[in-house]
Design a protein around this motif. Structure first.
Motif, PDB file in Angstrom:
ATOM      1  N   ALA A  69     -10.357  -0.715  -2.155  1.00  0.00           N
ATOM      2  CA  ALA A  69      -8.971  -0.572  -1.706  1.00  0.00           C
ATOM      3  C   ALA A  69      -8.886  -0.679  -0.180  1.00  0.00           C
ATOM      4  CB  ALA A  69      -8.404   0.771  -2.172  1.00  0.00           C
ATOM      5  N   ASP A  70      -9.853  -0.073   0.517  1.00  0.00           N
ATOM      6  CA  ASP A  70      -9.867  -0.152   1.983  1.00  0.00           C
ATOM      7  C   ASP A  70     -10.017  -1.598   2.443  1.00  0.00           C
ATOM      8  OD1 ASP A  70      -9.614   2.570   2.117  1.00  0.00           O
ATOM      9  OD2 ASP A  70     -11.760   2.965   2.442  1.00  0.00           O
ATOM     10  N   TYR A  71     -10.901  -2.343   1.767  1.00  0.00           N
ATOM     11  CA  TYR A  71     -11.100  -3.753   2.140  1.00  0.00           C
ATOM     12  C   TYR A  71      -9.816  -4.553   1.930  1.00  0.00           C
ATOM     13  CZ  TYR A  71     -12.451  -8.626   1.960  1.00  0.00           C
ATOM     14  OH  TYR A  71     -12.503  -9.981   2.173  1.00  0.00           O
ATOM     15  N   ALA A  72      -9.173  -4.357   0.768  1.00  0.00           N
ATOM     16  CA  ALA A  72      -7.942  -5.099   0.475  1.00  0.00           C
ATOM     17  C   ALA A  72      -6.859  -4.763   1.497  1.00  0.00           C
ATOM     18  CB  ALA A  72      -7.466  -4.774  -0.942  1.00  0.00           C
ATOM     19  N   GLU A  73      -6.747  -3.479   1.861  1.00  0.00           N
ATOM     20  CA  GLU A  73      -5.726  -3.077   2.833  1.00  0.00           C
ATOM     21  C   GLU A  73      -6.022  -3.656   4.218  1.00  0.00           C
ATOM     22  OE1 GLU A  73      -3.333   0.948   4.191  1.00  0.00           O
ATOM     23  OE2 GLU A  73      -5.277   1.134   3.182  1.00  0.00           O
ATOM     24  N   GLU A  74      -7.309  -3.648   4.602  1.00  0.00           N
ATOM     25  CA  GLU A  74      -7.684  -4.188   5.910  1.00  0.00           C
ATOM     26  C   GLU A  74      -7.407  -5.691   5.978  1.00  0.00           C
ATOM     27  OE1 GLU A  74     -11.713  -4.719   8.675  1.00  0.00           O
ATOM     28  OE2 GLU A  74     -11.712  -3.330   6.966  1.00  0.00           O
ATOM     29  N   LEU A  75      -7.711  -6.405   4.906  1.00  0.00           N
ATOM     30  CA  LEU A  75      -7.442  -7.844   4.868  1.00  0.00           C
ATOM     31  C   LEU A  75      -5.944  -8.117   5.004  1.00  0.00           C
ATOM     32  CD1 LEU A  75      -8.374 -10.769   4.389  1.00  0.00           C
ATOM     33  CD2 LEU A  75      -8.111 -10.346   1.919  1.00  0.00           C
ATOM     34  N   CYS A  76      -5.127  -7.348   4.308  1.00  0.00           N
ATOM     35  CA  CYS A  76      -3.678  -7.541   4.383  1.00  0.00           C
ATOM     36  C   CYS A  76      -3.151  -7.234   5.785  1.00  0.00           C
ATOM     37  CB  CYS A  76      -2.982  -6.656   3.338  1.00  0.00           C
ATOM     38  SG  CYS A  76      -3.209  -7.237   1.644  1.00  0.00           S
ATOM     39  N   ARG A  77      -3.734  -6.206   6.416  1.00  0.00           N
ATOM     40  CA  ARG A  77      -3.306  -5.878   7.780  1.00  0.00           C
ATOM     41  C   ARG A  77      -3.645  -7.022   8.727  1.00  0.00           C
ATOM     42  NH1 ARG A  77      -6.333  -1.738   8.502  1.00  0.00           N
ATOM     43  NH2 ARG A  77      -4.910  -0.272   7.496  1.00  0.00           N
ATOM     44  N   PHE A  78      -4.821  -7.614   8.559  1.00  0.00           N
ATOM     45  CA  PHE A  78      -5.243  -8.734   9.401  1.00  0.00           C
ATOM     46  C   PHE A  78      -4.346  -9.962   9.200  1.00  0.00           C
ATOM     47  CE2 PHE A  78      -7.750 -12.661   9.810  1.00  0.00           C
ATOM     48  CZ  PHE A  78      -8.069 -12.606  11.166  1.00  0.00           C
ATOM     49  N   LEU A  79      -3.945 -10.198   7.947  1.00  0.00           N
ATOM     50  CA  LEU A  79      -3.111 -11.368   7.635  1.00  0.00           C
ATOM     51  C   LEU A  79      -1.619 -11.107   7.843  1.00  0.00           C
ATOM     52  CD1 LEU A  79      -4.832 -12.567   4.313  1.00  0.00           C
ATOM     53  CD2 LEU A  79      -5.239 -13.395   6.639  1.00  0.00           C
ATOM     54  N   GLY A  80      -1.255  -9.872   8.064  1.00  0.00           N
ATOM     55  CA  GLY A  80       0.166  -9.539   8.212  1.00  0.00           C
ATOM     56  C   GLY A  80       0.918  -9.558   6.901  1.00  0.00           C
ATOM     57  N   VAL A  81       0.215  -9.209   5.807  1.00  0.00           N
ATOM     58  CA  VAL A  81       0.814  -9.192   4.465  1.00  0.00           C
ATOM     59  C   VAL A  81       1.111  -7.752   4.064  1.00  0.00           C
ATOM     60  CG1 VAL A  81       0.370  -9.641   2.010  1.00  0.00           C
ATOM     61  CG2 VAL A  81      -0.358 -11.305   3.743  1.00  0.00           C
ATOM     62  N   THR A  82       2.303  -7.512   3.521  1.00  0.00           N
ATOM     63  CA  THR A  82       2.671  -6.171   3.070  1.00  0.00           C
ATOM     64  C   THR A  82       1.755  -5.738   1.930  1.00  0.00           C
ATOM     65  OG1 THR A  82       4.979  -6.614   3.638  1.00  0.00           O
ATOM     66  CG2 THR A  82       4.548  -4.723   2.220  1.00  0.00           C
ATOM     67  N   PHE A  83       1.200  -4.526   2.041  1.00  0.00           N
ATOM     68  CA  PHE A  83       0.200  -4.043   1.084  1.00  0.00           C
ATOM     69  C   PHE A  83       0.762  -2.884   0.282  1.00  0.00           C
ATOM     70  CE2 PHE A  83      -3.561  -1.295   0.170  1.00  0.00           C
ATOM     71  CZ  PHE A  83      -4.259  -2.185  -0.643  1.00  0.00           C
ATOM     72  N   HIS A  84       0.564  -2.945  -1.035  1.00  0.00           N
ATOM     73  CA  HIS A  84       1.015  -1.873  -1.939  1.00  0.00           C
ATOM     74  C   HIS A  84      -0.206  -1.347  -2.688  1.00  0.00           C
ATOM     75  CE1 HIS A  84       5.298  -3.145  -1.498  1.00  0.00           C
ATOM     76  NE2 HIS A  84       4.747  -4.350  -1.392  1.00  0.00           N
ATOM     77  N   LEU A  85      -0.537  -0.086  -2.463  1.00  0.00           N
ATOM     78  CA  LEU A  85      -1.701   0.535  -3.100  1.00  0.00           C
ATOM     79  C   LEU A  85      -1.236   1.502  -4.186  1.00  0.00           C
ATOM     80  CD1 LEU A  85      -4.724   1.296  -3.297  1.00  0.00           C
ATOM     81  CD2 LEU A  85      -4.298   2.993  -1.480  1.00  0.00           C
ATOM     82  N   PHE A  86      -1.870   1.394  -5.352  1.00  0.00           N
ATOM     83  CA  PHE A  86      -1.582   2.310  -6.459  1.00  0.00           C
ATOM     84  C   PHE A  86      -2.884   2.882  -6.982  1.00  0.00           C
ATOM     85  CE2 PHE A  86       1.937  -0.657  -6.397  1.00  0.00           C
ATOM     86  CZ  PHE A  86       3.045   0.168  -6.548  1.00  0.00           C
ATOM     87  N   GLU A  87      -2.834   4.129  -7.417  1.00  0.00           N
ATOM     88  CA  GLU A  87      -3.975   4.766  -8.066  1.00  0.00           C
ATOM     89  C   GLU A  87      -3.528   5.273  -9.427  1.00  0.00           C
ATOM     90  OE1 GLU A  87      -5.755   7.739  -5.632  1.00  0.00           O
ATOM     91  OE2 GLU A  87      -6.202   6.369  -3.967  1.00  0.00           O
TER      92      GLU A  87
END
Length: 475
Positions: A69-87
């Motif tokens: 999840a951290d990797y996916a969020e970091e990638l989205c932050r780098f690309l400027g893509v809105t990230f939605h995390l669910f657990e």
């Protein structure tokens, strides 16, 4: 790579300029490549897409899953893509639904995709299935049991929310190795899900063991399977159109969670269309289940049976019930909420009560009545003394009935309680009424209205035939 995906998207019109697109991202190789490719195309060609990435922590792999999840969020932050995390705790979902791990995970993911798509106004949800996934899917369906439609594999697009949100697969023409090379060339370091190496999952067993063996038989086996799937999709498109057209002529009633068809019209169709019509109905009632040939064949056998009525329980809380020329498919939600029904009685003739799974037969008879031979689910009346038109309906609040052989009347509710009719069945029990009067509760009690006597000129004989489901209720 970018040009290949761009051509695929534009030629197939998978996404239009200015659309909002939800992208499923696990952090693995395929979904990382998909998100980066869409971002790159959007940057280079100014499509004006608004990208939203959705990641689900399934609650299986502890710290490893959190790092995904951290990797996916970091990638989205780098690309400027809105990230939605669910657990979500998929093990809890499995306990609640009885579904397997992969089935439950998929159902939860796709529900989250729909939620975010509707919340953001997205027209598309993009997932990262590729050509190797397609081969795996065809093999999995073949081994599990499928008809021709299953060999068509995954479509490049389908409705996720009818009429408003489409699921698209922009990478379905690419191989896994091509996506791995794309990630390396673009400096991406996707995560690897350790569960993908577990052979306790059937799909993993196919990918890890069976597909390499097939390659030893013919190194081009995957090309042949993909070619077969493409040809089957073309054939299926034609047969599907025919099936949809025939189904329209066969359906008697259709609403949310409830479909009734004419059995005779259905059986007049070619069996190849019958199978597809059943799949259409089951998919309408539950799009989350991959309906196998076993399910379809079970419904076919039930419809073709020589007994007057039959019922079949299917996955997802769906039942299929046949009763006198009609077949009714229902979900649990519809069965819990019994509909209000009222049918004018065919006299003489047969009236099918779809909501009750029953049929009412009526005819006039002459001559003396052999009272000993009248079955429990039949009654006779003086036809000329009935106080109004005959109908069959379910109960209403305040219903009462004057009892045969007793003084006064009794509340219908009390009558059903005394007869130990389970509460969930009481609203489905068909009642015979004449005008405003309840004159008979089949299998339980007859009223004192319109008794047959020596002065009777016309005897009306009424018999109710109940489906198997009523056997334990009205013993």
């Amino acid at each position: 790579m970018l040009e290949s995906v761009r051509n695929n998207i534009e030629n197939s019109k998978l996404a239009e300029r200015g659309e909002t697109i939800v992208v499923g991202i696990s952090g693995g190789n395929d979904s990382t490549a998909l998100l980066h490719i869409l971002w790159a195309l959007n940057s280079h060609y100014q499509y004006g897409w608004k990208l939203h990435a959705v990641h689900l922590n399934h609650g299986f792999r502890g710290e490893e899953a959190r790092r995904d999840a951290d990797y996916a969020e970091e990638l989205c932050r780098f690309l400027g893509v809105t990230f939605h995390l669910f657990e979500r705790s998929i093990p809890d979902v499995m306990k609640q639904t009885g579904a397997g791990a992969q089935e439950a995970s998929r159902a939860v993911r796709y529900e989250l995709y729909k939620q975010i798509a509707l919340r953001t106004g997205a027209a598309k949800v993009a997932v990262a299935h590729h050509a190797d996934d397609q081969v795996e899917t065809v093999l999995f369906r073949l081994l599990r049991g499928t008809r021709l439609s299953g060999l068509a594999g995954m479509p490049v697009r389908r409705w996720l929310v009818d009429g408003s949100v489409e699921l698209i697969r922009p990478l379905l023409h690419l191989r896994r190795a091509e996506l791995e090379r794309y990630c390396r060339e673009n400096g991406l370091s996707p995560r690897e899900d350790s569960s993908n190496r577990s052979r306790k999952y059937a799909r993993n067993l196919i990918r890890l063991d069976i597909m390499p063996l097939l390659e030893q038989v013919n190194e081009r086996y995957s090309e042949h399977i993909l070619s077969l799937a493409a040809a089957v999709r073309e054939d299926e498109a034609c047969l599907q159109k025919l099936s949809e057209d025939r189904l329209k002529a066969v359906v008697i009633k259709q609403k949310n969670g409830d479909v009734t068809i004419d059995a005779d019209k259905f059986q007049s169709c070619d069996v190849a269309l019958q199978r597809r019509m059943i799949t259409l109905i089951l998919s309408y009632l539950s799009s989350q289940i991959e309906w196998s040939s076993q399910h379809v064949e079970a419904v076919l056998r039930m419809i073709e049976g020589n007994r007057p009525s039959a019922e079949l329980d299917l996955p997802g809380g769906i039942t299929a019930a046949r009763m006198y020329g009609r077949v009714r498919f229902q979900t649990d939600g519809q069965k819990r909420h019994s509909p209000i029904f009222c049918y004018q009685l065919a006299v003489p003739g047969t009236t099918v009560i779809t909501e009750s799974g029953a049929a009412v037969h009526t005819f006039y008879r002459d001559g003396p009545i052999d009272w000993e031979r009248i079955p429990d689910h039949a009654a006779v009346f003086d036809a000329d003394r009935l106080p109004g038109p005959l109908c069959v309906r379910n109960r209403k609040q305040g219903d009462r009935m004057p009892l045969w052989g007793a003084a006064g009347s009794k509340k219908l509710k009390e009558l059903l309680i005394d007869a130990k009719v389970p509460q969930k069945w009481r609203d489905r029990l068909p009642l015979l009424t004449a005008g405003d009067e309840v004159v008979w509760v089949p299998g339980i009690r007859r009223s004192a209205i319109a008794p047959v006597s020596e002065r009777t000129k016309r005897v009306l004989y009424v018999e109710v035939e109940f489906g198997e489901e009523w056997r334990e209720v009205l013993m």
